[in-house]
Enzyme design. Structure first.
Site, PDB file in Angstrom:
ATOM      1  N   ASP A  84       5.009 -56.567  -5.550  1.00 33.82           N
ATOM      2  CA  ASP A  84       4.599 -57.852  -6.117  1.00 33.82           C
ATOM      3  C   ASP A  84       3.108 -58.053  -5.857  1.00 33.82           C
ATOM      4  O   ASP A  84       2.430 -57.139  -5.363  1.00 33.82           O
ATOM      5  CB  ASP A  84       5.430 -59.000  -5.533  1.00 33.82           C
ATOM      6  N   GLU A  86       1.452 -59.874  -3.665  1.00 33.47           N
ATOM      7  CA  GLU A  86       1.077 -59.771  -2.247  1.00 33.47           C
ATOM      8  C   GLU A  86       1.076 -58.307  -1.809  1.00 33.47           C
ATOM      9  O   GLU A  86       0.163 -57.867  -1.113  1.00 33.47           O
ATOM     10  CB  GLU A  86       2.051 -60.570  -1.375  1.00 33.47           C
ATOM     11  N   ARG A 302      12.332 -60.707  -4.382  1.00 37.68           N
ATOM     12  CA  ARG A 302      11.392 -61.699  -4.932  1.00 37.68           C
ATOM     13  C   ARG A 302      11.244 -61.428  -6.432  1.00 37.68           C
ATOM     14  O   ARG A 302      10.468 -60.584  -6.842  1.00 37.68           O
ATOM     15  CB  ARG A 302      10.036 -61.639  -4.211  1.00 37.68           C
TER      16      ARG A 302
END
Length: 693
Positions: A84, A86, A302
């Protein structure tokens, strides 16, 4: 000697991957981010295009030296942080620190941590996606500008230690807006009239509700209106005027996204969003399963996509066929409609193998890991199953000018409901039973008319599940941000939980009021959602990150100057109590700390006396007759205990009501349900209960 170094984020992930790969690979963990903006200063050069100043995070120096040392020994470095924004940013920082060329194909992604997925990913490394990195960097800079520019103003004008956050402030505003709705709500009286009827042929009872008069729906506003209708109905004949039979299908819910997983874990398991994400991370990173070794049990956690791979769909359909039969498989794999602006890089959250059933791994998991895995597994399997089918009957019953309606439904085929049924935040649907066979023209005997008074209710305060759902629906934040947002607004003392629902504190309302007056965009739901869209456009390469930051900062800077000059000092008065400070004699005041309210001497710093705030619940201890008081665990969870502790060790998670059970003599406790409060016996073997309706 290892030929390749793979860097992941956590030791648990490193351990799992290490068991899949041979001696040619060395696996190391970065322990999350290695570089960030400095805590002691803004760390952004506004004059030079908002250039960020990154420094090594305190305590990570020796870890970086270790990574550099290992990197110097290998031929290839692969960065396998989470898939993702991050994770991409962490990989970018690592690549910089390890001196990897920008066009080096060093990035690998694991959407599930299984042997096949890891082996395949390592064969196909790619270059670091700069757009993803810049989207994360833009979010970080925006959050830093808001936090570090507004927070000092709040410290000076309201209270030291406060913080404003770009997304957290909107979440508090949503909770404050709901509280305002509740305060301003005007209760309205209304009545319903049911008729208890019987079928004279069979003696079967039927309950029908008044629906309309002269084919028009209407409301009964008070007792006088209800009494008038009752007098008109008293001598009417009740005749079945129409019977409609139909079949109704109920479709399964799609597999979990991060948001829906957090909501359902809150409803079914009573998990906070923070706990859900912590346990889900453990399931994703890998656990030691008896007879199998270490393996990731679920795909990446996520995600806001409900997409499922063809391989996973086929595996699920095969499992359903073997364990339930062909009729339980959906006719074709459901095509889920994803919502606007979703990041479709990942699948929905699902088990990495549907044949790894919850019961087969139960002995290898903790209680919480098992319960969440079971929830994910059941949701996924049910999503690929056939709809449930109901036979429904709707009957119109005529009484003069009035029409009563009765409905009944019977579950004909369970379908997906054999595995899983989604919970709701609202009051549970009333189960409808079957109706006796009726036909048009049939006469029914009136047994009794049942008038009932009701009052409209204000909208409910948000539960954690409801707040997550609202944030998602309004496009505020991303799946990975919901848990930290909810956590921080509680830690800052802006909101508190009362009976499992969020209520703003006085401090939270003051801060939101200031933000609405001086920084209206920051707490504007639409503005915050638009900012999320702009971050998505940076990720897709449609926007330059500096342009997005500048368009935000130019008007923001003017607001900062106005706020600094205009906001007057706000004094929040502490609530004084009758409790005397035993050290100096002053009346102690109620303060709010990390774990809730406590008593403190107002003479601070001369007198630093503090003690717990004793909240009595109005019940006597069933062991010693002392007062029962509210207590809190170290994590802030409320329980109830005797004021005479430690002499008396009585404790209860449920609030004692002060009554004795008339059936067995044990103490009664209060439980909150969707239908209101009930009192139940604390003795599990005694089933006695009383409703507070």
């Amino acid at each position: 000697m290892a030929k390749s170094l793979i860097i992941v984020e956590s030791p648990a992930k490193a351990k799992t991957i290490g068991k899949f790969l041979g001696r040619n690979f060395k696996i190391q963990a970065s322990m999350g981010h290695v570089r960030d903006l400095p805590k002691s200063q803004l760390g952004i050069n506004i004059e030079k295009g908002f250039a960020p100043k990154y420094i090594t995070i305190r305590g990570k120096g020796s870890l970086l030296e270790s990574l550099k040392k290992e990197a110097s020994k290998v031929e290839k470095i692969l960065l396998a942080t989470d898939p993702d924004r991050e994770g991409e940013a962490i990989s970018w920082h690592l690549a910089n620190l390890l001196g990897l060329p920008e066009d080096e194909p060093c990035r690998v992604e694991f959407h599930e941590i299984t042997k096949n997925a890891v082996s395949e990913s390592i064969k196909h490394p790619r270059k670091i996606n700069k757009n993803l990195v810049e989207a994360q960097q833009a979010r970080r800079i925006l959050d830093r500008l808001v936090g570090y520019k507004i927070s000092p103003i709040l410290w000076r004008k309201v209270k030291w230690g406060l913080s404003a956050g770009r997304v957290q402030s909107v979440a508090v505003r949503i909770i404050c807006d709901r509280e305002k709705e509740i305060r301003e709500f005007v209760t309205r009286e209304y009545w319903t009239i049911d008729a208890s009827l019987s079928d004279e042929k069979t003696g079967s009872r039927i309950k029908a509700q008044l629906h309309s008069k002269s084919d028009k729906k209407f409301e009964i506003n008070n007792k006088q209106e209800a009494d008038l209708i009752l007098s008109e109905l008293k001598n009417e004949t009740f005749i079945v005027s129409e019977v409609k039979k139909s079949e109704r299908k109920r479709n399964p819910s799609p597999p979990f996204t991060t948001s829906s997983m957090q909501q359902e874990a809150a409803r079914k398991l009573k998990f906070t969003a923070k706990k859900t994400m912590m346990v889900a991370q453990q399931l994703y990173e890998g656990l030691d399963i008896k007879g199998e070794g270490t393996v990731g049990l679920v795909t990446y956690i996520r995600t806001d996509s409900t997409r499922i791979s063809d391989q996973a769909v086929n595996e699920a359909r095969d499992y359903i066929n073997k364990n339930f039969g062909k009729e339980y498989i959906s006719e074709r794999p459901p095509v889920q409609k994803n919502k606007k602006n979703i990041q479709d890089a990942h699948e929905a959250i699902r088990p990495t193998s549907v044949f790894r059933t919850p019961e087969s791994v139960k002995d290898s998991l903790t209680r919480d890991q098992y319960r969440l895995y079971k929830l994910i597994w059941e949701r996924f399997v049910s999503s690929q199953m056939a709809p449930a089918v109901y036979d429904t009957v709707s009957v119109d019953i005529k009484a003069g000018q009035y029409i009563f309606k009765a409905t009944g439904s019977v579950l004909k085929f369970q379908g997906f409901m054999a595995v899983y049924i989604e919970s709701t935040d609202e009051e549970a649907e009333k189960e409808e039973g079957s109706l006796p066979p009726l036909e048009a023209g049939q006469l029914l005997k009136l047994i009794k008319l049942l008038p009932e008074q009701h009052f409209t209710q204000p909208p409910p305060r948000y539960t954690e599940a409801m707040l997550v759902k609202t944030l998602e629906e309004k496009g505020i934040g991303r799946p990975s941000t919901y848990a930290p947002i909810i956590d921080i607004i509680q830690k800052r003392g802006y909101v508190e939980k009362e009976k499992g629902r969020f209520k703003p504190t006085e401090l939270g309302e003051i801060v939101v009021q200031i933000m609405q007056e001086f920084f209206k965009d920051i707490v504007d739901v639409d503005f915050t959602a638009e900012m999320e869209d702009q971050l998505d456009r940076i990720e897709s390469g449609e926007e330059k990150w500096q342009n997005v930051i500048e368009s935000f900062y130019v008007p923001f800077e003017k607001e900062l100057k106005t706020a600094e000059q205009t906001i007057e000092k706000v004094k929040i008065e502490d609530e004084e109590t009758d409790e005397k400070c035993e050290l100096c004699g002053r009346n102690m005041v109620i303060k709010r700390g990390r774990y809730g309210k406590f008593l403190a001497c107002p003479g601070f710093p001369e007198c630093k006396n503090t003690k717990p705030l004793i909240e009595e619940v109005g019940a006597k201890c069933p062991l010693c007759g002392g007062n029962v008081v509210v207590r809190r665990t170290k994590k802030g969870r409320i329980f109830y205990g005797c004021a005479n502790y430690p002499t008396c060790e009585f404790v209860s998670w449920d609030k004692p009501s002060g009554k004795q059970c008339p059936k067995c003599g044990s103490y009664m406790v209060i439980k909150n349900t969707k239908n209101g409060e009930i009192e139940i016996c604390s003795n599990n073997e005694c089933k006695y209960r009383e409703s507070h309706q």
